[in-house]
Design a protein around this motif. Structure first.
Motif, PDB file in Angstrom:
ATOM      1  N   LEU A  94       0.848  -1.189   0.000  1.00  0.00           N
ATOM      2  CA  LEU A  94       0.000   0.000   0.000  1.00  0.00           C
ATOM      3  C   LEU A  94       0.883   1.238   0.000  1.00  0.00           C
ATOM      4  CD1 LEU A  94      -2.815   1.329   0.221  1.00  0.00           C
ATOM      5  CD2 LEU A  94      -2.614   1.119   2.710  1.00  0.00           C
ATOM      6  N   GLY A  95       0.814   2.034  -1.064  1.00  0.00           N
ATOM      7  CA  GLY A  95       1.619   3.246  -1.184  1.00  0.00           C
ATOM      8  C   GLY A  95       0.757   4.486  -1.229  1.00  0.00           C
ATOM      9  N   GLY A  96       1.362   5.612  -0.893  1.00  0.00           N
ATOM     10  CA  GLY A  96       0.637   6.882  -0.906  1.00  0.00           C
ATOM     11  C   GLY A  96       1.458   7.975  -0.265  1.00  0.00           C
ATOM     12  N   ASP A  97       1.008   9.223  -0.450  1.00  0.00           N
ATOM     13  CA  ASP A  97       1.696  10.366   0.124  1.00  0.00           C
ATOM     14  C   ASP A  97       1.650  10.319   1.650  1.00  0.00           C
ATOM     15  OD1 ASP A  97       2.264  11.385  -2.376  1.00  0.00           O
ATOM     16  OD2 ASP A  97       0.370  12.490  -2.485  1.00  0.00           O
ATOM     17  N   PRO A  98       2.604  10.957   2.318  1.00  0.00           N
ATOM     18  CA  PRO A  98       2.563  11.003   3.791  1.00  0.00           C
ATOM     19  C   PRO A  98       1.307  11.718   4.292  1.00  0.00           C
ATOM     20  CG  PRO A  98       4.736  11.658   2.967  1.00  0.00           C
ATOM     21  CD  PRO A  98       3.843  11.569   1.773  1.00  0.00           C
ATOM     22  N   THR A 104      -4.133   4.859   8.904  1.00  0.00           N
ATOM     23  CA  THR A 104      -5.499   4.897   9.432  1.00  0.00           C
ATOM     24  C   THR A 104      -6.351   3.792   8.831  1.00  0.00           C
ATOM     25  OG1 THR A 104      -5.365   7.288   9.775  1.00  0.00           O
ATOM     26  CG2 THR A 104      -7.568   6.325   9.628  1.00  0.00           C
ATOM     27  N   LEU A 105      -6.255   3.608   7.514  1.00  0.00           N
ATOM     28  CA  LEU A 105      -7.040   2.557   6.860  1.00  0.00           C
ATOM     29  C   LEU A 105      -6.652   1.173   7.366  1.00  0.00           C
ATOM     30  CD1 LEU A 105      -9.011   1.594   4.662  1.00  0.00           C
ATOM     31  CD2 LEU A 105      -7.106   1.653   3.046  1.00  0.00           C
ATOM     32  N   LEU A 106      -5.354   0.913   7.481  1.00  0.00           N
ATOM     33  CA  LEU A 106      -4.924  -0.404   7.924  1.00  0.00           C
ATOM     34  C   LEU A 106      -5.262  -0.650   9.388  1.00  0.00           C
ATOM     35  CD1 LEU A 106      -1.475  -0.758   6.123  1.00  0.00           C
ATOM     36  CD2 LEU A 106      -3.672  -1.777   5.516  1.00  0.00           C
ATOM     37  N   LEU A 107      -5.201   0.391  10.212  1.00  0.00           N
ATOM     38  CA  LEU A 107      -5.570   0.219  11.610  1.00  0.00           C
ATOM     39  C   LEU A 107      -7.059  -0.079  11.749  1.00  0.00           C
ATOM     40  CD1 LEU A 107      -4.261   0.264  14.381  1.00  0.00           C
ATOM     41  CD2 LEU A 107      -4.824   2.684  14.566  1.00  0.00           C
ATOM     42  N   GLN A 108      -7.887   0.565  10.933  1.00  0.00           N
ATOM     43  CA  GLN A 108      -9.323   0.264  10.957  1.00  0.00           C
ATOM     44  C   GLN A 108      -9.583  -1.161  10.470  1.00  0.00           C
ATOM     45  OE1 GLN A 108     -10.490   4.731   9.499  1.00  0.00           O
ATOM     46  NE2 GLN A 108     -12.078   3.210   9.313  1.00  0.00           N
ATOM     47  N   ARG A 168       2.394 -16.296  15.445  1.00  0.00           N
ATOM     48  CA  ARG A 168       1.635 -16.935  14.379  1.00  0.00           C
ATOM     49  C   ARG A 168       0.366 -16.152  14.022  1.00  0.00           C
ATOM     50  NH1 ARG A 168       3.487 -21.849  13.157  1.00  0.00           N
ATOM     51  NH2 ARG A 168       1.560 -22.341  12.053  1.00  0.00           N
ATOM     52  N   PRO A 169       0.510 -14.882  13.617  1.00  0.00           N
ATOM     53  CA  PRO A 169      -0.681 -14.112  13.234  1.00  0.00           C
ATOM     54  C   PRO A 169      -1.166 -14.519  11.846  1.00  0.00           C
ATOM     55  CG  PRO A 169       1.274 -12.806  12.852  1.00  0.00           C
ATOM     56  CD  PRO A 169       1.750 -14.113  13.455  1.00  0.00           C
ATOM     57  N   GLN A 170      -2.444 -14.320  11.604  1.00  0.00           N
ATOM     58  CA  GLN A 170      -2.972 -14.528  10.261  1.00  0.00           C
ATOM     59  C   GLN A 170      -2.936 -13.235   9.449  1.00  0.00           C
ATOM     60  OE1 GLN A 170      -6.670 -17.230  11.402  1.00  0.00           O
ATOM     61  NE2 GLN A 170      -6.141 -17.424   9.241  1.00  0.00           N
ATOM     62  N   ILE A 171      -2.873 -12.094  10.150  1.00  0.00           N
ATOM     63  CA  ILE A 171      -2.767 -10.790   9.500  1.00  0.00           C
ATOM     64  C   ILE A 171      -1.581 -10.063  10.126  1.00  0.00           C
ATOM     65  CG2 ILE A 171      -3.939  -8.662   8.853  1.00  0.00           C
ATOM     66  CD1 ILE A 171      -5.382 -11.102   7.833  1.00  0.00           C
ATOM     67  N   MET A 172      -0.665  -9.559   9.287  1.00  0.00           N
ATOM     68  CA  MET A 172       0.470  -8.793   9.793  1.00  0.00           C
ATOM     69  C   MET A 172       0.645  -7.539   8.941  1.00  0.00           C
ATOM     70  SD  MET A 172       4.383  -9.973  10.691  1.00  0.00           S
ATOM     71  CE  MET A 172       4.962 -10.256   9.029  1.00  0.00           C
ATOM     72  N   VAL A 173       0.770  -6.402   9.612  1.00  0.00           N
ATOM     73  CA  VAL A 173       0.974  -5.107   8.964  1.00  0.00           C
ATOM     74  C   VAL A 173       2.377  -4.631   9.291  1.00  0.00           C
ATOM     75  CG1 VAL A 173       0.221  -2.707   8.840  1.00  0.00           C
ATOM     76  CG2 VAL A 173      -1.474  -4.526   9.041  1.00  0.00           C
ATOM     77  N   VAL A 174       3.118  -4.203   8.273  1.00  0.00           N
ATOM     78  CA  VAL A 174       4.464  -3.659   8.450  1.00  0.00           C
ATOM     79  C   VAL A 174       4.446  -2.217   7.961  1.00  0.00           C
ATOM     80  CG1 VAL A 174       6.896  -3.855   7.848  1.00  0.00           C
ATOM     81  CG2 VAL A 174       5.509  -5.927   8.142  1.00  0.00           C
ATOM     82  N   ASP A 175       4.645  -1.282   8.872  1.00  0.00           N
ATOM     83  CA  ASP A 175       4.535   0.149   8.579  1.00  0.00           C
ATOM     84  C   ASP A 175       5.839   0.848   9.026  1.00  0.00           C
ATOM     85  OD1 ASP A 175       3.712   2.697   8.057  1.00  0.00           O
ATOM     86  OD2 ASP A 175       2.154   2.768   9.619  1.00  0.00           O
ATOM     87  N   SER A 176       6.753   1.118   8.125  1.00  0.00           N
ATOM     88  CA  SER A 176       6.685   0.917   6.686  1.00  0.00           C
ATOM     89  C   SER A 176       7.890   0.095   6.248  1.00  0.00           C
ATOM     90  CB  SER A 176       6.687   2.263   5.972  1.00  0.00           C
ATOM     91  OG  SER A 176       7.939   2.902   6.171  1.00  0.00           O
ATOM     92  N   ILE A 177       7.898  -0.354   5.009  1.00  0.00           N
ATOM     93  CA  ILE A 177       8.973  -1.209   4.514  1.00  0.00           C
ATOM     94  C   ILE A 177      10.287  -0.442   4.401  1.00  0.00           C
ATOM     95  CG2 ILE A 177       8.339  -0.721   2.117  1.00  0.00           C
ATOM     96  CD1 ILE A 177       9.725  -4.028   3.543  1.00  0.00           C
ATOM     97  N   GLN A 178      10.216   0.888   4.219  1.00  0.00           N
ATOM     98  CA  GLN A 178      11.443   1.686   4.084  1.00  0.00           C
ATOM     99  C   GLN A 178      12.202   1.848   5.394  1.00  0.00           C
ATOM    100  OE1 GLN A 178       8.725   2.526   2.309  1.00  0.00           O
ATOM    101  NE2 GLN A 178       9.520   2.431   0.232  1.00  0.00           N
TER     102      GLN A 178
END
Length: 456
Positions: A94-98, A104-108, A168-178
């Motif tokens: 998921l990419g976009g401007d700062p 917010t979208l991923l946290l929701q 062992r999560p089924q959903i993992m969010v990495v914020d951010s890859i950079q």
């Protein structure tokens, strides 16, 4: 055995390696994109490969054709962009401007998923306290959502995978890859080699553990994802956040999707309590005027699997410059210049001393050729100062020889237009429905001259 390091030059645009620096990348042609990276040489194993493999070779007939059930994120517009939901083992970039709303979208989405699935939110930019403050502002800390989201503030990808293997999560969010780095390389986080290798380890983990991994990516000044383009090829889905920071609406566009349609749109409204889904986006892209306005026309576009009605506006004014301006917002500026040449050659109307400005209302970006005919109609309406009817819709591709070509899914576009009060449509001859559309007058045209006559 000591591991030696060497200096190589890696292209920031394509990720290719070069033995020495040059002003232009030999692979992709980008200028001033080569950066020096200290790369560790891995020891070479003598005597061939001696490891064991847990995989095996199968024939195509042995592969089960069963389609696995998708995981619904709890946000309908996000599921639409993903092709119907999340696929186990997939990696979404998921990419976009700062500040546009990625976190917010991923946290929701995590809050909705955490009621039934284990969720791990990894942040390399914010502390758990900062994430907690945002979640409290969005009203996401109560009930199962607050208890189900596990937070981890870490930037080393090896330690992240250690925690993930234990959780062992089924959903993992990495914020951010950079912000991630791997201990194998000596370069700084955010460099081409670090982004590529960190993403490769996360992709491998997702496939092995059947975990859905979201990667948040920064964008450069020109709007493309920062880091090597090879990152987009490694993941399964690439989503872009679009929209103006001051505007209330946000658009999530699918640029690549192995499990769904490309160019699918999800529309959201940004409010005090986060992002809210917009179920009927055509209503926000159409600014209903009380009276007909010159230079405005409604077009029916199709993004992914959804037909949309958007308003195309044009302003034609006498230019004080030797080279008149050609400005396009939401449309291809090069195609605008081409269409103006077609208008002069086959319509007999030249705009050599006129500035031409075109805009798509709502901040949406149109990439398909169905916008050709409405764009010409809007330009001509502004030039002649003659408003087009409010209940008119137009779509069609315009060829260099002045012919109006059909576009895909014409009947579906017309049915969508009727739902929003359109009573007359100018469409290509090839898009004429056999049985017509109830409540809609359809004018079929084959050439530009016929379209201009139908609009006058």
């Amino acid at each position: 055995m000591a591991v030696k390091s060497r200096a190589v030059y890696v292209c920031n645009a394509c990720g290719s390696r070069q033995p020495k620096w040059a002003g232009q990348c030999a692979d992709c042609g980008a200028w001033n994109s080569l950066a020096e990276v200290a790369e560790a040489r891995r020891p070479v194993l003598r005597g061939g490969y001696t490891g064991t493999s847990a995989t095996r070779i199968e024939t195509l007939a042995e592969v089960s054709p069963e389609e696995r059930a998708r995981i619904h994120s709890g946000i309908g517009e996000l599921d639409r962009v993903l092709g119907g939901g999340l696929v186990a083992g997939s990696v979404v970039l998921l990419g976009g401007d700062p500040g546009i709303g990625k976190s917010t979208l991923l946290l929701q989405a995590c809050a909705a998923l955490a009621t039934t699935l284990p969720v791990l939110y990894v942040s390399g930019e914010e502390s758990p306290q900062q994430i907690g403050l945002r979640a409290r502002r969005l009203g996401l800390t109560g009930g199962l959502a607050g208890d189900g989201i596990r937070l981890l503030a870490e930037t080393c990808v090896e330690r992240i995978l250690e925690h993930a293997a234990a959780e062992r999560p089924q959903i993992m969010v990495v914020d951010s890859i950079q912000t991630l780095f791997t201990e194998v390389l000596q370069s700084a986080p955010g460099s081409v080699s670090q982004v590529r290798d960190a993403a490769a380890q996360l992709v491998r983990f997702a496939k092995q553990q059947d975990t859905v991994v979201f990667l948040v990516g920064h964008v450069t000044k020109d709007g493309s994802l920062a880091g090597p383009r090879v990152l987009e090829h490694m993941v399964d889905t690439v989503l872009y956040f679009e929209g103006e920071h001051g505007g209330p609406f946000r658009i999530v566009r699918s640029m690549k999707n192995r499990f769904g349609a490309v160019n699918e749109l999800g529309v959201f409204a940004m409010g005090e309590h986060g992002l809210r889904e917009v179920k009927n986006p055509s209503a926000i892209f159409l600014s209903r005027h009380e009276h007909a306005v010159a230079g405005s026309v409604v077009m029916v576009t199709r993004e992914g699997t959804r037909p949309l009605l958007v308003e195309v506006q044009a302003l034609v004014d006498e230019s004080p410059l030797a080279n008149p301006r050609r400005v396009a917002l939401g449309l291809d500026q090069t195609r605008l210049s081409m269409l103006l040449a077609v208008l002069h050659r086959h319509g007999g109307i030249g705009l050599f001393n006129q500035d031409v400005y075109v805009n798509v209302v709502g901040g949406v970006r149109i990439t398909e050729t169905a916008a050709d005919l409405p764009l010409i109609m809007a330009v001509l309406s502004s030039y002649r100062d003659r408003p087009l009817p409010l209940e008119l819709a137009v779509f069609g591709e315009l060829g260099l020889s002045g012919e109006v070509r059909p576009v895909p899914n014409g009947a579906e576009r017309l049915r969508e237009a009727v739902k929003h009060g359109i009573r007359r449509a100018i469409v290509p001859q090839g898009n004429a429905p056999k049985d017509g559309v109830e409540g809609l007058e359809i004018v079929m045209v084959r050439t530009l001259s016929e379209a201009l006559a139908a609009a006058s």
